[in-house]
Scaffold this active site. Sequence first.
Site, PDB file in Angstrom:
ATOM      1  N   TYR A  65       0.812  -1.130   0.150  1.00 44.45           N
ATOM      2  CA  TYR A  65       0.082   0.018   0.012  1.00 44.45           C
ATOM      3  C   TYR A  65       0.947   1.161   0.044  1.00 44.45           C
ATOM      4  O   TYR A  65       0.798   2.162  -0.648  1.00 44.45           O
ATOM      5  CB  TYR A  65      -0.813  -0.166   1.307  1.00 44.45           C
ATOM      6  CG  TYR A  65      -1.844   1.119   1.310  1.00 44.45           C
ATOM      7  CD1 TYR A  65      -3.042   1.062   0.368  1.00 44.45           C
ATOM      8  CD2 TYR A  65      -1.587   2.255   2.067  1.00 44.45           C
ATOM      9  CE1 TYR A  65      -3.820   2.275   0.582  1.00 44.45           C
ATOM     10  CE2 TYR A  65      -2.338   3.363   2.045  1.00 44.45           C
ATOM     11  CZ  TYR A  65      -3.691   3.302   1.383  1.00 44.45           C
ATOM     12  OH  TYR A  65      -4.526   4.257   1.571  1.00 44.45           O
ATOM     13  N   LYS A 119       1.148   4.177  -2.941  1.00 39.80           N
ATOM     14  CA  LYS A 119       0.704   5.537  -2.896  1.00 39.80           C
ATOM     15  C   LYS A 119       2.003   6.225  -3.336  1.00 39.80           C
ATOM     16  O   LYS A 119       1.721   7.368  -3.700  1.00 39.80           O
ATOM     17  CB  LYS A 119       0.050   5.766  -1.576  1.00 39.80           C
ATOM     18  CG  LYS A 119      -1.314   5.019  -1.434  1.00 39.80           C
ATOM     19  CD  LYS A 119      -2.534   5.633  -2.416  1.00 39.80           C
ATOM     20  CE  LYS A 119      -3.735   5.101  -2.157  1.00 39.80           C
ATOM     21  NZ  LYS A 119      -4.934   5.440  -2.810  1.00 39.80           N
TER      22      LYS A 119
HETATM   23  P1  NAP Z   1     -13.361   1.982   0.820  1.00 41.63           P
HETATM   24  O1  NAP Z   1     -14.336   2.272   1.661  1.00 41.63           O
HETATM   25  O2  NAP Z   1     -12.765   0.580   0.729  1.00 41.63           O
HETATM   26  O3  NAP Z   1     -13.713   2.330  -0.703  1.00 41.63           O
HETATM   27  C1  NAP Z   1     -12.868   1.844  -1.749  1.00 41.63           C
HETATM   28  C2  NAP Z   1     -13.641   2.345  -3.032  1.00 41.63           C
HETATM   29  O4  NAP Z   1     -12.762   1.982  -4.287  1.00 41.63           O
HETATM   30  C3  NAP Z   1     -15.023   1.407  -3.234  1.00 41.63           C
HETATM   31  O5  NAP Z   1     -15.768   2.282  -4.159  1.00 41.63           O
HETATM   32  C4  NAP Z   1     -14.541   0.306  -4.345  1.00 41.63           C
HETATM   33  O6  NAP Z   1     -15.468  -0.234  -5.290  1.00 41.63           O
HETATM   34  C5  NAP Z   1     -13.461   1.056  -5.208  1.00 41.63           C
HETATM   35  N1  NAP Z   1     -12.505   0.267  -5.938  1.00 41.63           N
HETATM   36  C6  NAP Z   1     -11.353  -0.588  -5.344  1.00 41.63           C
HETATM   37  N2  NAP Z   1     -10.969  -1.184  -6.522  1.00 41.63           N
HETATM   38  C7  NAP Z   1     -11.576  -0.698  -7.503  1.00 41.63           C
HETATM   39  C8  NAP Z   1     -11.131  -0.849  -8.986  1.00 41.63           C
HETATM   40  N3  NAP Z   1     -10.680  -1.911  -9.511  1.00 41.63           N
HETATM   41  N4  NAP Z   1     -12.014  -0.261  -9.773  1.00 41.63           N
HETATM   42  C9  NAP Z   1     -13.095   0.629  -9.444  1.00 41.63           C
HETATM   43  N5  NAP Z   1     -13.253   0.891  -8.162  1.00 41.63           N
HETATM   44  C10 NAP Z   1     -12.638   0.332  -6.947  1.00 41.63           C
HETATM   45  O7  NAP Z   1     -12.015   2.835   0.557  1.00 41.63           O
HETATM   46  P2  NAP Z   1     -12.013   4.552   1.351  1.00 41.63           P
HETATM   47  O8  NAP Z   1     -11.409   4.380   2.716  1.00 41.63           O
HETATM   48  O9  NAP Z   1     -13.104   4.980   0.804  1.00 41.63           O
HETATM   49  O10 NAP Z   1     -10.597   5.001   0.453  1.00 41.63           O
HETATM   50  C11 NAP Z   1     -10.898   5.778  -0.771  1.00 41.63           C
HETATM   51  C12 NAP Z   1      -9.382   6.228  -1.155  1.00 41.63           C
HETATM   52  O11 NAP Z   1      -8.862   6.774   0.106  1.00 41.63           O
HETATM   53  C13 NAP Z   1      -8.573   5.115  -1.492  1.00 41.63           C
HETATM   54  O12 NAP Z   1      -7.572   5.697  -2.408  1.00 41.63           O
HETATM   55  C14 NAP Z   1      -7.782   4.817  -0.246  1.00 41.63           C
HETATM   56  O13 NAP Z   1      -6.361   4.421  -0.441  1.00 41.63           O
HETATM   57  C15 NAP Z   1      -7.772   6.341   0.268  1.00 41.63           C
HETATM   58  N6  NAP Z   1      -7.318   6.600   1.663  1.00 41.63           N
HETATM   59  C16 NAP Z   1      -8.166   6.078   2.666  1.00 41.63           C
HETATM   60  C17 NAP Z   1      -7.814   6.445   4.223  1.00 41.63           C
HETATM   61  C18 NAP Z   1      -8.599   5.683   5.114  1.00 41.63           C
HETATM   62  O14 NAP Z   1      -8.395   6.095   6.408  1.00 41.63           O
HETATM   63  N7  NAP Z   1      -9.820   5.248   4.900  1.00 41.63           N
HETATM   64  C19 NAP Z   1      -6.617   6.968   4.373  1.00 41.63           C
HETATM   65  C20 NAP Z   1      -5.906   7.493   3.247  1.00 41.63           C
HETATM   66  C21 NAP Z   1      -6.063   7.356   2.142  1.00 41.63           C
HETATM   67  P3  NAP Z   1     -16.318  -1.248  -4.795  1.00 41.63           P
HETATM   68  O15 NAP Z   1     -17.344  -0.757  -3.949  1.00 41.63           O
HETATM   69  O16 NAP Z   1     -16.841  -1.951  -6.095  1.00 41.63           O
HETATM   70  O17 NAP Z   1     -15.406  -2.371  -3.887  1.00 41.63           O
END
Ligand code: NAP
Length: 241
Positions: free
Chosen positions: A164, A168
């Site tokens: 991860y 990133k």
């Molecule tokens: P999440 O709740 O797991 O949601 C991930 C989203 O990405 C879902 O809509 C998922 O779709 C979609 N996705 C995954 N693989 C995909 C693919 N191959 N094609 C299209 N869509 C895909 O995660 P989140 O926390 O909202 O994260 C959103 C972003 O923020 C990510 O880039 C993550 O790395 C970043 N981020 C998150 C955090 C945190 O603490 N949560 C911190 C820093 C950065 P499905 O519903 O179909 O699975």
Amino acid sequence: METVALVTGGNRGIGFAVARGLGERGLTVLIGCRDCDRGAASARELVSAGLDARPILLDIADDASVTTAAKAIEKEFGRLDVLVNNAGVKLEFHPSPPSQASLDLVRETYRTNVFGTMSVTLAMLPLLRRSNAGRIVNVSSGLSSMTLASVPNSKHADKCMLSYNTSKAAVNSLTIQFANELRDTGIKVNAADPGYTMTDMTRFDGSRTPDEAARVIIEMATLPADGPTGAFYDNNGPLPW
Ligand code: NAP
């Protein structure tokens, strides 16, 4: 003329909060989703709140799906104003020494976070070039920061999730490379760290809500002409790469 935004992975989590925030600012939001029904349900929720949102089928790890989505946006709108590269995966949950990393997990993570983000960016760029004020936001993470991780025994140094964090870091590099190429076009390319957020990705163990996390992404997606490009921000300001 409407301002058209695409949020990849916009059907849930931070992406959905970004979609809602952009919709509330009057943008037409295309909710990228891998599952039609889930995307349609998310779009309906925004439409019922009076926003202009539509689902668009988009698996960022599938080149054919990316091409089809770009063609559909071109047919419907002729251009794209905002691209939020939000879709991502984190396949490790606990930090572990890099020497114990699984190469399969690294490959699988890069397939979405790196190659998927790159594929969407390349496919959407011709449409963004037709915008008066194109904006690309790459959703990164504080865990990507090489500067922060290089401080021995720091919080960031102790949180090694090799696949991860390095995926990133590659997204950060993509951000800079594209920002440099596009500097004179008016298209701004920035990276945003939403912070540790209560979503499926963290098993809802974050310190902030998706709406709070979305703030910095929405800000970078709607930057004025004199805003930064090639930068990395969280809600508190610039972050070190
Ligand atoms: P999440 O709740 O797991 O949601 C991930 C989203 O990405 C879902 O809509 C998922 O779709 C979609 N996705 C995954 N693989 C995909 C693919 N191959 N094609 C299209 N869509 C895909 O995660 P989140 O926390 O909202 O994260 C959103 C972003 O923020 C990510 O880039 C993550 O790395 C970043 N981020 C998150 C955090 C945190 O603490 N949560 C911190 C820093 C950065 P499905 O519903 O179909 O699975």
